[in-house]
Write an enzyme that holds these catalytic residues in place. Structure first.
Site, short mmCIF file in Angstrom:
data_model
loop_
_atom_site.label_atom_id
_atom_site.label_comp_id
_atom_site.label_asym_id
_atom_site.label_seq_id
_atom_site.Cartn_x
_atom_site.Cartn_y
_atom_site.Cartn_z
N GLU A 1 -9.15 76.15 37.67
CA GLU A 1 -9.46 74.73 37.43
C GLU A 1 -10.95 74.39 37.48
O GLU A 1 -11.32 73.22 37.57
CB GLU A 1 -8.67 73.83 38.39
CG GLU A 1 -7.39 73.30 37.79
CD GLU A 1 -6.19 74.23 37.95
OE1 GLU A 1 -6.39 75.36 38.45
OE2 GLU A 1 -5.10 73.86 37.52
N ARG B 1 -5.12 82.30 43.01
CA ARG B 1 -4.80 81.45 41.85
C ARG B 1 -5.89 81.60 40.80
O ARG B 1 -6.99 81.04 40.92
CB ARG B 1 -4.65 79.99 42.26
CG ARG B 1 -4.23 79.15 41.07
CD ARG B 1 -3.62 77.84 41.47
NE ARG B 1 -3.21 77.12 40.28
CZ ARG B 1 -2.77 75.89 40.28
NH1 ARG B 1 -2.68 75.24 41.42
NH2 ARG B 1 -2.43 75.30 39.17
N GLN C 1 0.72 58.64 37.80
CA GLN C 1 0.33 57.31 38.27
C GLN C 1 0.24 57.18 39.79
O GLN C 1 -0.63 56.46 40.28
CB GLN C 1 1.32 56.27 37.74
CG GLN C 1 0.83 55.60 36.48
CD GLN C 1 1.83 54.61 35.95
OE1 GLN C 1 2.59 54.93 35.03
NE2 GLN C 1 1.87 53.44 36.50
N TYR D 1 -13.22 75.30 39.87
CA TYR D 1 -13.85 75.22 41.19
C TYR D 1 -14.80 76.42 41.39
O TYR D 1 -15.02 77.20 40.47
CB TYR D 1 -12.77 75.16 42.27
CG TYR D 1 -11.97 73.86 42.25
CD1 TYR D 1 -12.59 72.64 42.54
CD2 TYR D 1 -10.62 73.84 41.91
CE1 TYR D 1 -11.87 71.44 42.51
CE2 TYR D 1 -9.90 72.65 41.87
CZ TYR D 1 -10.53 71.45 42.18
OH TYR D 1 -9.83 70.27 42.13
N HIS E 1 -11.18 71.32 35.18
CA HIS E 1 -11.00 69.86 35.22
C HIS E 1 -11.86 69.16 34.15
O HIS E 1 -11.56 68.06 33.76
CB HIS E 1 -11.32 69.30 36.60
CG HIS E 1 -10.24 69.58 37.61
ND1 HIS E 1 -8.90 69.52 37.31
CD2 HIS E 1 -10.29 69.93 38.91
CE1 HIS E 1 -8.18 69.82 38.37
NE2 HIS E 1 -9.01 70.08 39.36
FE1 SF4 Z 1 3.28 62.20 39.90
FE2 SF4 Z 1 5.72 61.28 40.46
FE3 SF4 Z 1 4.56 60.65 38.13
FE4 SF4 Z 1 5.44 63.13 38.63
S1 SF4 Z 1 6.68 61.27 38.44
S2 SF4 Z 1 3.49 62.61 37.74
S3 SF4 Z 1 4.96 63.36 40.79
S4 SF4 Z 1 3.86 60.06 40.17
#
Ligand code: SF4
Ligand code: NAP
Length: 683
Positions: free
Chosen positions: A166, A216, A341, A168, A254
């Site tokens: 990613e 990773r 979200q 880093y 990223h």
């Molecule tokens: Fe994040 Fe939940 Fe949306 Fe999946 S459903 S992307 S875990 S907020």
């Protein structure tokens, strides 16, 4: 025969035999730096361990102070730092699972004043310029990785994961993009390989052979100056030889301008990249990114693309994903819809992560997994079968209330039924199916195409009404607002009205963007098929060149649909479009619209609509007519309150408004579902 036999075949990894192939991948919770939050994090991981996950990777902790992600002290600089996390390891072990601590040195991605990197090159996504590490500091950093791993072991962790993808610090050492050094740590690939190999060797030496060492690796960089497949395979072999037990995989830096985990990415859309690297090693390889359903995970292991799968957000959405998959209970799984979200958008705005479809995530101490039965059983009416109403109905019924849900439409799902029509948002259908299934199991009586009035509720001796009737789209109030060119987004998305070639979209919020994407990308397969996705975003499926990018870059937007509609998007407020979209997803939508040539006009005043089109005043006061065949109004929402609380109170019926019916401004599904769950547990 189990439903997912390959997923539930045990596997030997380092000193352990794991009972299944599901790893909980590392996810920042946003709480890593807070010692007071250790019990909360412990409860979060313990719930996933109880839910059957074999191996858990914590959020990232820096191996030293410079390597932390944020100003918070989320790093393992001493034995004491690690011992503070012991309750996390203990809680997971008490549930019978394994847990490794992730060591993540942020390098130039850190959000603080002490960032360091192989070279003093600013990342395009960070304001700070890193300080170049001296040779002595590089050696010390390697020691710090080893010491942090040993401390983690002392604190009860089963090992560590070295985060090297990613973009880093370790990625920065490996790629010419970020490493311009001319000493033994830069230049030729074998020199750039030295840092990760020395880190793995030192960690192995100090961790001992009875602990697990995961590495990773970045297997598809998606940036210019990133590694290609041949280099990635050499890296994988070198890391195995240096002592890694498992090769986990990561996709994209990223700063890559290609989506890696958003809804634009098809399910399991990057598993092929792990498959390309797998022949280079004998240790188990883990595939990752957008693996959100057991059938997708099973297909990866069955096909041999990888030996294991990493699920992160999928396990935020459902802590018992693994146990349910083991039982073949697919319908009972709350599927992650890749919205970001409540998880990543929270983290990157410095709020603790949770989950839009599962408000309990990371709040396990606040919301019980099985809320206590109601002390007094009530008759409950839920008015509205969108996500807020469904979550309320299911939760209340699971606690023993007698619940009837009335939905005016002929189907459950509310706004999610519109959202699922947007290209890339097909996962929203999963949430509708999941909450419907929970209601069915809890014996909620569902009345579709049914409106309830106060008299009917009184006659049914209802004690409490939950008003979840949602929202009504805000209408436009200018001369000509009844013109035939005006189309509501509801009619457009439902296919009741066909758009013309020239479209004006009034409003630049989430729904305005959704409508534009619908117009530009409907019929496209890029959100569903990895090969179409790769072609659309300019990804080389052979990963032969720098970062796996195709030489000719991105394909033409929405090549499935020609010619594309000519779209003008307008809003009254001044400033850039898309600022209200999700922090980690909005850029994908903005980029799609920009590439498709959408014209953006901010700071406008709407004047009128007539046969010529939409008349506006521009920000500088000049008048313009936007010639349009179709004008879609996406001007926000007003609450739609199917029943009035005063009338209900007069009838002796309690009342609670939830979701959009409670508050439509900035309504989002996150609040709607949480509202529903909260009333469900409190009745
Ligand atoms: Fe994040 Fe939940 Fe949306 Fe999946 S459903 S992307 S875990 S907020
Ligand atoms: P929104 O995000 O609040 O946007 C409403 C838009 O309408 C704004 O651009 C606003 O711009 C404009 N507007 C407001 N009042 C107006 C009026 N009287 N006349 C003309 N224009 C007006 O609402 P939404 O787009 O309806 O979305 C609803 C909710 O769902 C939001 O919370 C949103 O975040 C969420 N959602 C998010 C996404 C996503 O992130 N991808 C997708 C869909 C929905 P001006 O005031 O500047 O004109």
């Amino acid at each position: 025969m189990p439903a997912y036999p390959h997923l539930f075949t045990p596997i030997k990894a380092g000193p352990f035999t794991l009972p299944n192939r599901i790893v909980m991948g590392s996810m920042h919770t946003g709480l890593e730096g807070e010692r007071d939050a250790v019990p909360r994090i412990a409860a979060f991981y313990a719930a996933r361990a109880r839910g059957g996950t074999a191996l858990i990777v914590t959020g990232g902790y820096g191996p030293n102070r410079a390597g932390r992600m944020t100003p918070h002290p989320a790093f393992i600089g001493s034995r004491d730092d690690a011992m503070a996390l012991k309750p996390i390891a203990d809680a997971v072990h008490a549930e019978g699972a394994r847990i490794v601590l992730q060591l993540l040195h942020s390098g130039r991605y850190g959000y603080h004043d002490e960032i360091v990197a192989p070279s003093p090159l600013k990342s395009p996504i960070n304001k700070g310029v890193p300080r170049e590490l001296t040779g002595a500091e590089i050696l010390q950093t390697i020691e710090d990785y080893g010491a942090a791993a040993a401390y983690a072991r002392e604190a009860g962790f089963d090992g560590v994961e070295i985060m090297a993808s990613e973009g880093y610090l370790i990625s920065q050492f490996l790629a010419l993009r970020a490493n311009k050094r001319s000493d033994e740590w830069g230049g030729a690939f074998e020199n750039r390989l030295r840092f990760p190999v020395e880190v793995v060797k030192r960690v192995r030496a100090l961790l001992g052979r009875d602990a697990l060492l995961m590495y990773r690796a970045s297997v598809l960089e998606l940036v210019e100056g990133g590694l290609n497949l041949e280099e990635t395979r050499r890296l994988a072999g070198a890391v195995e030889a240096a002592g890694a037990d498992i090769l986990n995989t990561g996709i994209g830096w990223h700063e890559a301008q290609i989506p890696t985990i958003t809804q634009a990415v098809p399910r399991a859309g990057y598993a092929w990249a792990a498959g390309l690297v797998k022949p280079a090693v004998k240790i188990p390889v883990v595939a990752s990114n957008r693996i959100n359903a057991p059938e997708a995970a099973e297909a990866i292991v069955a096909s041999g693309q990888a030996d294991m799968v990493s699920l992160a957000r999928a396990l935020l959405a459902d802590e018992a994903f693994t146990a349910k998959a083991a039982k073949g209970d697919r319908a009972g799984i709350n599927i992650c819809i890749a919205c970001n979200q409540a998880c990543l958008d929270h983290y990157f705005t410095f709020k603790p992560a949770t989950c839009l479809v599962n408000p309990r995530a990371l709040r396990e101490e606040e919301f019980a997994s099985a809320p206590a039965p109601a002390s007094a059983k009530k008759r409950v009416a839920v008015i509205g079968g969108g996500l807020a109403g469904m979550a309320a109905a299911a939760t209340a019924a699971e606690r023993g209330h007698a619940v009837t849900l009335y939905e005016a439409a002929g189907e459950l799902g509310g706004q999610f039924n519109l959202a699922k029509r947007i290209p890339g948002k097909q996962e929203f259908a999963e949430s509708v199916a999941y909450f419907a299934e929970r209601m069915k199991r809890a014996k909620v009586e569902v009345k579709l195409a049914a409106r309830a009035d106060v008299d009917a509720l009184k006659a049914a001796r209802v004690d409490h009404a939950i008003i979840a009737s949602g929202i009504a789209p805000r209408a436009l109030a200018i001369p000509g607002a009844d013109d035939a060119k005006i189309v509501s987004y509801v009619d457009l998305l439902r296919g009741r009205k066909a758009p013309g070639r020239r479209v004006a979209i009034i409003g630049g919020g989430g729904i305005g963007f959704d409508v534009a994407l619908f117009l530009l990308e409907r019929g496209s397969k890029t959100h569903a098929e990895p090969a179409s996705f790769a072609a659309h975003w300019g990804i080389d499926l052979a990963n032969a060149g720098e970062g796996g990018l195709k030489k000719n870059g991105h394909a033409a937007p929405a090549a499935h649909q020609a010619p594309l509609p000519a779209i003008t998007m307008l809003k009254r407020s001044p400033g850039p479009f898309g600022r209200t979209l999700g922090k980690t997803t909005g850029w994908v939508h903005r980029m799609a619209l920009q590439r498709a040539g959408v014209r953006f006009l901010d700071g406008v005043t709407y004047r009128s609509i007539d046969a010529q089109g939409l008349h506006i005043a521009r920000a500088d006061g000049t008048a313009e007519c936007i010639a349009a065949d179709t004008i879609v109004v996406c001007a926000g929402q007003e609450p739609l309150r199917a029943l009035d609380e005063t009338a209900l109170a007069a009838a002796g019926i309690g009342c609670t408004y939830v979701g959009g019916a409670k508050f439509a401004a900035e309504l989002d599904a996150k609040r709607a579902i949480e509202d529903g769950v909260r009333i469900g547990v409190s009745l």
